[in-house]
Motif scaffolding. Structure first.
Motif, PDB file in Angstrom:
ATOM      1  N   THR A 118       8.860   2.169  -0.577  1.00 24.13           N
ATOM      2  CA  THR A 118       9.403   0.918  -0.060  1.00 24.13           C
ATOM      3  C   THR A 118      10.671   0.586  -0.850  1.00 24.13           C
ATOM      4  O   THR A 118      10.624  -0.151  -1.836  1.00 24.13           O
ATOM      5  CB  THR A 118       8.376  -0.232  -0.187  1.00 24.13           C
ATOM      6  OG1 THR A 118       7.951  -0.311  -1.538  1.00 24.13           O
ATOM      7  CG2 THR A 118       7.183  -0.011   0.727  1.00 24.13           C
ATOM      8  N   THR A 131      14.116  -1.038  -2.068  1.00 25.38           N
ATOM      9  CA  THR A 131      14.610  -2.414  -2.063  1.00 25.38           C
ATOM     10  C   THR A 131      15.935  -2.455  -1.307  1.00 25.38           C
ATOM     11  O   THR A 131      16.568  -1.422  -1.069  1.00 25.38           O
ATOM     12  CB  THR A 131      14.837  -2.934  -3.494  1.00 25.38           C
ATOM     13  OG1 THR A 131      15.891  -2.154  -4.084  1.00 25.38           O
ATOM     14  CG2 THR A 131      13.573  -2.854  -4.331  1.00 25.38           C
ATOM     15  N   GLN A 176      14.907  -8.452   9.592  1.00 20.64           N
ATOM     16  CA  GLN A 176      13.618  -9.081   9.304  1.00 20.64           C
ATOM     17  C   GLN A 176      13.350 -10.199  10.309  1.00 20.64           C
ATOM     18  O   GLN A 176      12.250 -10.323  10.842  1.00 20.64           O
ATOM     19  CB  GLN A 176      13.595  -9.620   7.879  1.00 20.64           C
ATOM     20  CG  GLN A 176      12.261 -10.201   7.478  1.00 20.64           C
ATOM     21  CD  GLN A 176      12.251 -10.710   6.041  1.00 20.64           C
ATOM     22  OE1 GLN A 176      13.293 -10.905   5.425  1.00 20.64           O
ATOM     23  NE2 GLN A 176      11.068 -10.940   5.513  1.00 20.64           N
ATOM     24  N   GLU A 188       9.947  -5.435   7.422  1.00 18.19           N
ATOM     25  CA  GLU A 188       9.350  -6.428   6.534  1.00 18.19           C
ATOM     26  C   GLU A 188       9.998  -6.278   5.174  1.00 18.19           C
ATOM     27  O   GLU A 188      10.250  -5.148   4.725  1.00 18.19           O
ATOM     28  CB  GLU A 188       7.846  -6.213   6.405  1.00 18.19           C
ATOM     29  CG  GLU A 188       7.071  -6.530   7.659  1.00 18.19           C
ATOM     30  CD  GLU A 188       5.579  -6.264   7.504  1.00 18.19           C
ATOM     31  OE1 GLU A 188       5.151  -5.794   6.428  1.00 18.19           O
ATOM     32  OE2 GLU A 188       4.860  -6.524   8.464  1.00 18.19           O
ATOM     33  N   ARG A 212       9.426  -7.522   1.265  1.00 18.99           N
ATOM     34  CA  ARG A 212       8.548  -8.192   0.303  1.00 18.99           C
ATOM     35  C   ARG A 212       9.256  -8.245  -1.037  1.00 18.99           C
ATOM     36  O   ARG A 212       9.840  -7.263  -1.483  1.00 18.99           O
ATOM     37  CB  ARG A 212       7.225  -7.440   0.182  1.00 18.99           C
ATOM     38  CG  ARG A 212       6.364  -7.575   1.421  1.00 18.99           C
ATOM     39  CD  ARG A 212       5.038  -6.866   1.275  1.00 18.99           C
ATOM     40  NE  ARG A 212       5.115  -5.498   0.792  1.00 18.99           N
ATOM     41  CZ  ARG A 212       5.408  -4.430   1.531  1.00 18.99           C
ATOM     42  NH1 ARG A 212       5.660  -4.586   2.808  1.00 18.99           N
ATOM     43  NH2 ARG A 212       5.442  -3.222   1.005  1.00 18.99           N
ATOM     44  N   ARG A 213       9.161  -9.398  -1.678  1.00 17.06           N
ATOM     45  CA  ARG A 213       9.782  -9.598  -2.987  1.00 17.06           C
ATOM     46  C   ARG A 213       8.809  -9.294  -4.105  1.00 17.06           C
ATOM     47  O   ARG A 213       7.614  -9.236  -3.899  1.00 17.06           O
ATOM     48  CB  ARG A 213      10.260 -11.041  -3.128  1.00 17.06           C
ATOM     49  CG  ARG A 213      11.370 -11.391  -2.187  1.00 17.06           C
ATOM     50  CD  ARG A 213      11.763 -12.840  -2.388  1.00 17.06           C
ATOM     51  NE  ARG A 213      12.913 -13.132  -1.570  1.00 17.06           N
ATOM     52  CZ  ARG A 213      13.903 -13.898  -1.945  1.00 17.06           C
ATOM     53  NH1 ARG A 213      13.878 -14.491  -3.111  1.00 17.06           N
ATOM     54  NH2 ARG A 213      14.915 -14.114  -1.146  1.00 17.06           N
ATOM     55  N   GLY A 266       7.260  -4.805  -4.213  1.00 13.83           N
ATOM     56  CA  GLY A 266       7.928  -5.218  -2.986  1.00 13.83           C
ATOM     57  C   GLY A 266       8.866  -4.147  -2.467  1.00 13.83           C
ATOM     58  O   GLY A 266       8.911  -3.027  -2.970  1.00 13.83           O
TER      59      GLY A 266
END
Length: 156
Positions: free
Chosen positions: A32, A34, A57, A63, A65-66, A70
């Motif tokens: 995933t 960043t 998004q 999606e 995610r932070r 994330g």
């Protein structure tokens, strides 16, 4: 008459970036990345990538995610999204020529060019409609994307 696009086939930078982000995420597998990593891999400013990621998004195509663990992931909707639909969304529905600008075209009331260019633009979009994000990352593109997005391998 002032031409807005240099060519009907020339995409805005944000459209190009959106397609490349989706393609990169389509081959990401379990990773995933960043937004910062995607921007660096694509050699684009982080701010541009962040703006495009936010729109993708919002459209439900990815999606984000932070925090720890994330990153960005492609959604099912993103994988099956029509390239034509994505291009239409990012390009907007503006005309190819601006006949109504600050200095309106004197041919505006009887010009047939504007309609012809609009039909050509729609034909361009329509030709992309049946193509999905999954289609554009099929071999040989997917493995090639993976090889160029991994970056240099660290020495032991």
């Amino acid at each position: 008459m002032r031409i807005i696009y240099a060519s009907l086939m020339r995409l805005l930078r944000s459209t190009d970036l959106a397609l490349r982000v989706l393609m990169r995420l389509a081959v990401a597998g379990e990773t995933t990345p960043t937004t910062r990593e995607v921007a660096a891999a694509m050699e684009v400013p982080y701010t541009h990538a962040a703006k495009v990621v936010a729109e993708l998004q919002h459209l439900g195509l990815l999606e984000a995610r932070r925090g720890r663990g994330g990153g960005l992931t492609l959604t099912g909707k993103g994988r099956s999204a029509s390239v034509g639909g994505i291009v239409r969304t990012f390009e907007g529905d503006g005309d190819v020529v601006d006949c109504e600008g600050a200095t309106p075209c004197p041919l505006n009331s009887g010009c047939r060019l504007r309609g012809a260019l609009r039909r050509a633009q729609e034909a361009f979009f329509a030709s992309l409609d049946p193509i999905t994000v999954a289609d554009v990352v099929a071999e040989p593109t997917g493995p090639l994307l993976l090889s160029i997005s991994r970056g240099p391998v660290a020495a032991d």
